[in-house]
Design a protein around this motif. Structure first.
Motif, PDB file in Angstrom:
ATOM      1  N   ILE A   1      14.514  10.597 -21.710  1.00  0.00           N
ATOM      2  CA  ILE A   1      14.858   9.754 -22.860  1.00  0.00           C
ATOM      3  C   ILE A   1      16.140   9.006 -22.519  1.00  0.00           C
ATOM      4  O   ILE A   1      17.152   9.629 -22.200  1.00  0.00           O
ATOM      5  CB  ILE A   1      15.079  10.600 -24.128  1.00  0.00           C
ATOM      6  N   PRO A   2      16.111   7.668 -22.553  1.00  0.00           N
ATOM      7  CA  PRO A   2      17.316   6.927 -22.190  1.00  0.00           C
ATOM      8  C   PRO A   2      18.442   7.120 -23.205  1.00  0.00           C
ATOM      9  O   PRO A   2      18.212   7.126 -24.408  1.00  0.00           O
ATOM     10  CB  PRO A   2      16.871   5.473 -22.144  1.00  0.00           C
ATOM     11  N   VAL A   3      19.646   7.282 -22.669  1.00  0.00           N
ATOM     12  CA  VAL A   3      20.833   7.464 -23.495  1.00  0.00           C
ATOM     13  C   VAL A   3      21.730   6.239 -23.333  1.00  0.00           C
ATOM     14  O   VAL A   3      22.059   5.843 -22.216  1.00  0.00           O
ATOM     15  CB  VAL A   3      21.613   8.736 -23.088  1.00  0.00           C
ATOM     16  N   VAL A   4      22.100   5.644 -24.469  1.00  0.00           N
ATOM     17  CA  VAL A   4      23.093   4.572 -24.497  1.00  0.00           C
ATOM     18  C   VAL A   4      24.387   5.210 -24.974  1.00  0.00           C
ATOM     19  O   VAL A   4      24.474   5.707 -26.094  1.00  0.00           O
ATOM     20  CB  VAL A   4      22.678   3.434 -25.457  1.00  0.00           C
ATOM     21  N   TYR A   5      25.378   5.209 -24.090  1.00  0.00           N
ATOM     22  CA  TYR A   5      26.655   5.850 -24.392  1.00  0.00           C
ATOM     23  C   TYR A   5      27.522   4.845 -25.108  1.00  0.00           C
ATOM     24  O   TYR A   5      27.630   3.703 -24.660  1.00  0.00           O
ATOM     25  CB  TYR A   5      27.294   6.272 -23.063  1.00  0.00           C
ATOM     26  N   PHE A   6      28.144   5.228 -26.213  1.00  0.00           N
ATOM     27  CA  PHE A   6      29.023   4.239 -26.830  1.00  0.00           C
ATOM     28  C   PHE A   6      30.331   4.836 -27.278  1.00  0.00           C
ATOM     29  O   PHE A   6      30.407   5.950 -27.750  1.00  0.00           O
ATOM     30  CB  PHE A   6      28.321   3.355 -27.847  1.00  0.00           C
TER      31      PHE A   6
ATOM     32  N   GLY B   1      25.779  10.727 -17.267  1.00  0.00           N
ATOM     33  CA  GLY B   1      24.399  10.534 -16.828  1.00  0.00           C
ATOM     34  C   GLY B   1      23.610   9.611 -17.735  1.00  0.00           C
ATOM     35  O   GLY B   1      22.391   9.582 -17.689  1.00  0.00           O
ATOM     36  N   ALA B   2      24.323   8.827 -18.556  1.00  0.00           N
ATOM     37  CA  ALA B   2      23.653   7.895 -19.474  1.00  0.00           C
ATOM     38  C   ALA B   2      23.079   6.706 -18.701  1.00  0.00           C
ATOM     39  O   ALA B   2      23.580   6.341 -17.639  1.00  0.00           O
ATOM     40  CB  ALA B   2      24.638   7.410 -20.535  1.00  0.00           C
ATOM     41  N   GLU B   3      22.032   6.104 -19.262  1.00  0.00           N
ATOM     42  CA  GLU B   3      21.395   4.957 -18.616  1.00  0.00           C
ATOM     43  C   GLU B   3      22.257   3.702 -18.704  1.00  0.00           C
ATOM     44  O   GLU B   3      22.271   2.875 -17.812  1.00  0.00           O
ATOM     45  CB  GLU B   3      20.029   4.667 -19.248  1.00  0.00           C
ATOM     46  N   THR B   4      22.936   3.533 -19.827  1.00  0.00           N
ATOM     47  CA  THR B   4      23.773   2.359 -20.009  1.00  0.00           C
ATOM     48  C   THR B   4      24.815   2.687 -21.066  1.00  0.00           C
ATOM     49  O   THR B   4      24.918   3.820 -21.519  1.00  0.00           O
ATOM     50  CB  THR B   4      22.937   1.107 -20.384  1.00  0.00           C
ATOM     51  N   TYR B   5      25.595   1.682 -21.446  1.00  0.00           N
ATOM     52  CA  TYR B   5      26.658   1.934 -22.411  1.00  0.00           C
ATOM     53  C   TYR B   5      26.875   0.710 -23.279  1.00  0.00           C
ATOM     54  O   TYR B   5      26.429  -0.392 -22.964  1.00  0.00           O
ATOM     55  CB  TYR B   5      27.963   2.317 -21.695  1.00  0.00           C
ATOM     56  N   LEU B   6      27.569   0.921 -24.376  1.00  0.00           N
ATOM     57  CA  LEU B   6      27.906  -0.123 -25.333  1.00  0.00           C
ATOM     58  C   LEU B   6      29.328   0.153 -25.786  1.00  0.00           C
ATOM     59  O   LEU B   6      29.611   1.228 -26.305  1.00  0.00           O
ATOM     60  CB  LEU B   6      26.934  -0.056 -26.511  1.00  0.00           C
TER      61      LEU B   6
ATOM     62  N   VAL C   1      21.222  -4.472 -26.256  1.00  0.00           N
ATOM     63  CA  VAL C   1      21.259  -3.290 -25.385  1.00  0.00           C
ATOM     64  C   VAL C   1      20.089  -2.364 -25.692  1.00  0.00           C
ATOM     65  O   VAL C   1      19.383  -1.897 -24.792  1.00  0.00           O
ATOM     66  CB  VAL C   1      22.612  -2.549 -25.537  1.00  0.00           C
ATOM     67  N   ILE C   2      19.841  -2.119 -26.963  1.00  0.00           N
ATOM     68  CA  ILE C   2      18.762  -1.196 -27.340  1.00  0.00           C
ATOM     69  C   ILE C   2      17.399  -1.760 -26.964  1.00  0.00           C
ATOM     70  O   ILE C   2      16.564  -1.055 -26.402  1.00  0.00           O
ATOM     71  CB  ILE C   2      18.861  -0.853 -28.837  1.00  0.00           C
ATOM     72  N   ASN C   3      17.187  -3.035 -27.225  1.00  0.00           N
ATOM     73  CA  ASN C   3      15.895  -3.627 -26.880  1.00  0.00           C
ATOM     74  C   ASN C   3      15.677  -3.672 -25.380  1.00  0.00           C
ATOM     75  O   ASN C   3      14.572  -3.442 -24.899  1.00  0.00           O
ATOM     76  CB  ASN C   3      15.741  -5.020 -27.508  1.00  0.00           C
ATOM     77  N   THR C   4      16.738  -3.934 -24.615  1.00  0.00           N
ATOM     78  CA  THR C   4      16.618  -3.961 -23.141  1.00  0.00           C
ATOM     79  C   THR C   4      16.239  -2.581 -22.623  1.00  0.00           C
ATOM     80  O   THR C   4      15.331  -2.443 -21.797  1.00  0.00           O
ATOM     81  CB  THR C   4      17.963  -4.414 -22.511  1.00  0.00           C
TER      82      THR C   4
END
Length: 124
Positions: free
Chosen positions: A80-85, A99-104, A116-119
């Motif tokens: 499950i992708p994690v967006v770190y913010f 280990g998150a996939e991306t960040y905001l 970011v979420i849609n990508t």
């Protein structure tokens, strides 16, 4: 046409951020689940089976890094992708360490949140 419900979990202890994100994402057709702590994270996440997780850095009790690492070690939940913010200036390092996939970065504008979420959603 994919009619599958898109689910997202937001872990943040700031009620204002939760309510703003919930409003925006529900408008976009997401089913939004929010938690103000990351205790029993495996149970919380497996109970919802989200498509994406938004993880705050400063979340009680263990914190976002430990919470994300816990998820990434779990065979069922690790994909499950994690967006770190976070408002932390080292957010990219924190996200990588977790280990998150991306960040905001906070503060974020709402278009950026959606982008970011849609990508992440499209790429998974």
């Amino acid at each position: 046409m994919n009619n599958k419900v898109k689910r997202i979990i937001i872990f943040d202890d700031d009620e204002d951020i939760l309510s703003i994100c919930r409003y925006i994402l529900e408008e976009q057709g997401w089913e939004v689940h929010t938690f103000t702590d990351c205790n029993n994270i495996l149970e919380k996440v497996s109970g919802v089976c989200p498509d994406i997780i938004l993880m705050d850095n400063w979340i009680p009790d263990a914190g976002g890094i430990i919470a994300t690492q816990t998820l990434k070690k779990d065979g069922e939940l690790k994909n499950i992708p994690v967006v770190y913010f976070s408002a932390n200036s080292d957010i990219q390092l924190l996200a990588d360490h977790a280990g998150a996939e991306t960040y905001l970065a906070k503060p974020f504008d709402l278009e950026e949140l959606e982008r970011v979420i849609n990508t992440v959603f499209i790429n998974n």
